[in-house]
Design a protein around this motif. Structure first.
Motif, mmCIF file in Angstrom:
data_model
loop_
_atom_site.group_PDB
_atom_site.id
_atom_site.type_symbol
_atom_site.label_atom_id
_atom_site.label_comp_id
_atom_site.label_asym_id
_atom_site.label_seq_id
_atom_site.Cartn_x
_atom_site.Cartn_y
_atom_site.Cartn_z
ATOM 1 N N GLU A 156 0.819 -1.218 0.000
ATOM 2 C CA GLU A 156 0.000 0.000 0.000
ATOM 3 C C GLU A 156 0.851 1.265 0.000
ATOM 4 N N TYR A 160 -0.819 3.527 -2.838
ATOM 5 C CA TYR A 160 -1.445 4.784 -2.397
ATOM 6 C C TYR A 160 -0.394 5.876 -2.520
ATOM 7 N N GLU A 189 -10.447 6.880 -0.619
ATOM 8 C CA GLU A 189 -9.811 5.811 0.154
ATOM 9 C C GLU A 189 -8.473 6.303 0.696
ATOM 10 N N TRP A 191 -5.074 5.002 3.069
ATOM 11 C CA TRP A 191 -4.357 3.933 3.747
ATOM 12 C C TRP A 191 -3.766 4.471 5.033
ATOM 13 N N GLY A 208 -3.937 1.470 12.191
ATOM 14 C CA GLY A 208 -3.581 0.716 11.005
ATOM 15 C C GLY A 208 -2.786 -0.537 11.348
ATOM 16 N N GLN A 210 -4.726 -0.373 7.801
ATOM 17 C CA GLN A 210 -6.038 -0.609 7.214
ATOM 18 C C GLN A 210 -6.317 0.476 6.173
ATOM 19 N N VAL A 211 -7.230 0.184 5.269
ATOM 20 C CA VAL A 211 -7.707 1.163 4.301
ATOM 21 C C VAL A 211 -9.092 1.607 4.742
ATOM 22 N N THR A 213 -12.426 4.433 4.080
ATOM 23 C CA THR A 213 -13.099 5.291 3.113
ATOM 24 C C THR A 213 -13.759 6.428 3.870
#
Length: 407
Positions: A156, A160, A189, A191, A208, A210-211, A213
């Motif tokens: 990520e 990202y 989104e 990260w 984290g 985690q992703v 939204t």
């Protein structure tokens, strides 16, 4: 482009602004990315481009914020200013046509107010930015840092690629797409890397990796602080115009405790004008906190200022803010209990050592028995009291409570 100091007086720092000249060009301070056509694609490109430039040591990249060659719609210019506030060099620019001017007061009042607040936020963050600029000078680690610098094994961190660390403690993900015309929000989104982060604008705590939204209205932006970080800033009553050239006698430390039990930071300073920093005429001030959860005691220590330079104040007032925090039974500064006072509108409203809170004074859960503040050596103490972290937060969807210690 250059200032005359480079040629006339070698004790005053020059400033060089130049176009891209190939690898190694970072030796000439600040790069200029050319005459940009204003579009959402241009804004989106600039973020990742700036991050990749740091890989070759080109950390101070400067863009025409808002674009150069054509008029810029209000929403696009507002988002561009937000990105500029968290970019290495904030510089608006355009061709000399009235319809392309980047004067924020020529835009609708709603957009003007948002842009003004982000410009003030940028100015208030100069102590934090300048401290991290010293890191760039010493270590070559740019102000904007791609996430793969910290998490090279995480996929990520590469995918990202429009997120970055702004200095050591701020995670930023600029909004670079247009809002939904019906809902007037952008869904994005983000990260969250390993560890815990606290939203600058809402106080939301995220852990984290985690992703997530999240949706953002125009006044909002994805900015998160590391849990346990301490951000040095100007106090809320400062005058932004020309403030970057000042050595302040009042400072604010924003302490994002969250669930951390300790944290530390530092403030770097020099005269900001001459080359005397090369001969170690500089200063460093440390600040730390520790939270004893067993005894419910939060200790905050502002360390002695080490070093010195011409213009360094002999004493200072400090404003300490604790976002999303709960009040204590008592607050102790330099061994003396200080009184609670009603929340003021500005730091300058307070004339004595005190503390305040922007929420209801109800029993804390869990209760906090005491907050102690020490300044070493004995100088001034602590100051503050505000809305929600910053005036910017009047736009937050949920205004976090803010505990402020004042002196």
């Amino acid at each position: 482009f250059t200032t005359p100091y480079h040629w006339q007086n070698n004790t005053i720092r020059p400033f060089l602004l130049h176009r891209w000249g190939g690898l190694g060009n970072h030796r000439y301070q600040v790069g200029f990315s050319g005459d940009v056509f204003p579009s959402w694609d241009s804004l989106h490109f600039q973020v990742n481009f700036t991050l990749r430039a740091t890989n070759v040591g080109f950390g101070y990249w400067s863009h025409d914020i808002g674009g150069h060659l054509a008029p810029t719609p209000p929403e696009l210019f507002t988002r561009w200013i937000q990105w500029g506030a968290f970019s290495p060099i904030l510089r608006t620019h355009c061709k000399k046509n009235y319809d392309t001017y980047r004067r924020i007061w020529l835009y609708p009042t709603y957009n003007y107010e948002i842009m003004r607040r982000f410009l003030i936020l940028r100015a208030s963050l100069v102590p934090y930015i300048y401290s991290n600029a010293r890191v760039a000078y010493d270590e070559g680690l740019s102000l904007l840092r791609p996430l793969y610098y910290y998490y090279p094994e995480a996929p990520e961190a590469y995918s990202y690629d429009h997120q970055y660390m702004f200095g050591s403690d701020l995670l930023v993900a600029p909004v670079t797409q247009e809002m939904d015309p019906i809902y007037q929000m952008v869904t994005k989104e983000i990260w969250i890397p390993e560890g815990s982060y606290i939203s600058w604008f809402s106080g939301e705590r995220l852990t984290g990796p985690q992703v997530v939204t999240r949706s953002f209205t125009l006044p909002e932006m994805a900015v998160y602080t590391r849990e346990g970080s301490i951000i040095p800033m100007r106090t809320d009553d400062f005058s932004p115009l020309g403030s970057a050239q000042e050595i302040p006698d009042k400072l604010k430390f924003v302490v994002f405790v969250g669930k951390a039990t300790r944290g530390e930071s530092w403030l770097y300073e020099d005269d900001g004008k001459t080359t005397e920093y090369l001969s170690s005429k500089t200063s460093n001030t440390s600040i730390s906190f520790s939270l004893n959860t067993t005894e419910s005691v939060l200790d905050i220590i502002i360390g002695p200022t080490k070093g010195g330079f011409t213009g360094l104040p002999s004493s200072r007032q400090y404003q300490i803010q604790l976002p999303s925090f709960y009040p204590a039974d008592k607050v102790n500064v330099q061994g003396q209990d200080v009184p609670y006072v009603s929340l003021g509108t500005s730091f300058s409203d307070y004339s004595k050592d005190c503390w305040t809170y922007d929420g209801k004074l109800v029993p804390a859960t869990p209760p906090l028995s005491v907050i102690t503040v020490g300044v070493v050596p004995l100088q001034l103490a602590v100051t503050g009291g505000q809305y929600c972290v910053l005036p910017l937060s009047v736009y937050s969807t949920s205004c976090q409570h803010l505990l402020s210690l004042l002196c």
